[in-house]
Design an enzyme around this catalytic site. Structure first.
Site, PDB file in Angstrom:
ATOM      1  N   LYS A   1      -7.355 -50.396 -10.224  1.00 46.09           N
ATOM      2  CA  LYS A   1      -8.033 -49.585  -9.259  1.00 46.09           C
ATOM      3  C   LYS A   1      -8.860 -48.612  -9.929  1.00 46.09           C
ATOM      4  O   LYS A   1      -8.542 -47.827 -11.038  1.00 46.09           O
ATOM      5  CB  LYS A   1      -7.100 -48.974  -8.380  1.00 46.09           C
ATOM      6  CG  LYS A   1      -7.252 -48.938  -7.035  1.00 46.09           C
ATOM      7  CD  LYS A   1      -6.008 -48.237  -6.181  1.00 46.09           C
ATOM      8  CE  LYS A   1      -6.375 -47.961  -4.831  1.00 46.09           C
ATOM      9  NZ  LYS A   1      -5.236 -47.340  -4.269  1.00 46.09           N
TER      10      LYS A   1
HETATM   11  O1  G3P Z   1      -5.100 -46.425   0.547  1.00 43.06           O
HETATM   12  C1  G3P Z   1      -5.326 -45.201   0.282  1.00 43.06           C
HETATM   13  C2  G3P Z   1      -4.509 -44.195   0.862  1.00 43.06           C
HETATM   14  O2  G3P Z   1      -3.490 -44.024   0.187  1.00 43.06           O
HETATM   15  C3  G3P Z   1      -5.253 -43.002   1.306  1.00 43.06           C
HETATM   16  O3  G3P Z   1      -4.612 -42.563   2.535  1.00 43.06           O
HETATM   17  O4  G3P Z   1      -3.891 -41.208   4.326  1.00 43.06           O
HETATM   18  O5  G3P Z   1      -4.215 -40.224   1.827  1.00 43.06           O
HETATM   19  O6  G3P Z   1      -6.054 -40.923   3.184  1.00 43.06           O
HETATM   20  P1  G3P Z   1      -4.750 -41.161   2.940  1.00 43.06           P
END
Ligand code: G3P
EC number: 2.2.1.2
Length: 217
Positions: free
Chosen positions: A83
């Site tokens: 990534k």
């Molecule tokens: O897949 C990306 C994720 O981990 C981010 O999620 O909820 O932190 O925006 P969030």
């Protein structure tokens, strides 16, 4: 639509994997921090359990550093997807790493133009963050629809990996638009099974069944 689980919690992944719900896993530095575990050790354990792509994120900010970290992470297992962030350096690293035959997931995507560049750089996956767009009052799902249209217009093989999913509704919308993959925290995937009418109907069936005085086994 493929389901990836967005966590480095091995027990939570196993619970969903036992039900055949896990096509891959995504992690990031915040999720590794939350797990409290060593990145290589926990990623190896996940890769041994899940045959599909397991994303492990680089943390260097320059292309050379990302390439070196990506090669190191790729040694963990054959199913590692490296990534990298959607920066110019990330695109440079993506081009080199995919050129070496590795899977690359370009993350932190917030615009259709960024997604177009990632596809041109040969990304295996593009990760648009829908929840974080919703957080600033921009409809994250509009972005998924735009990327779907652009990728289909030109037959790009980069897979749309809808990320930053916060609700069961996000899962449904991603599937309706035709995202290739959705990555979600385990609790969101489990919440897809819930419906108030299911609970209500079950309560009524149980009450009536009790009145029959019967048992099945
Ligand atoms: O897949 C990306 C994720 O981990 C981010 O999620 O909820 O932190 O925006 P969030």
């Amino acid at each position: 639509m493929k389901f990836f689980v967005d966590t480095a919690d091995v027990d939570a992944i196993r619970e969903l994997h036992d039900l055949g719900m896990v096509d891959g896993v995504t992690t990031n530095p915040s999720l590794i921090m939350k797990s409290g575990r060593d990145i290589k050790e926990v990623t190896k354990e996940i890769c041994e359990m899940i045959p599909g792509p397991v994303s492990a994120e680089t943390v260097a900010l320059d292309a050379e550093g990302m390439i070196a970290e990506g090669r190191e992470l790729a040694k963990i297992a054959d199913n590692i997807a490296i990534k990298v962030p959607l920066t110019w350096a990330g695109l440079q690293a993506c081009k080199v790493l995919t050129g070496e035959g590795r899977m690359v997931n370009v993350t932190l995507c917030f615009s259709a133009n960024q997604a177009l560049l990632a596809a041109k750089a040969g990304a295996t996956f593009i990760s648009p963050f829908v929840g974080r767009l919703d957080d600033i009052n921009i409809d994250g799902m509009d972005l998924i629809a735009e990327i779907r249209q652009i990728y289909d217009n030109y037959d790009f093989s980069t897979e749309i990996l809808t990320a930053s999913i916060r609700s069961a509704n996000h899962m449904k919308e991603a599937a309706l638009i035709g995202a290739d993959v959705a990555t979600a925290p385990p609790n969101v995937i489990k919440s897809m099974a819930s419906h108030v009418l299911t609970d209500k109907g079950l309560d009524a069936f149980m009450a009536d069944w009790a009145k029959t005085g019967q048992s099945i086994v």
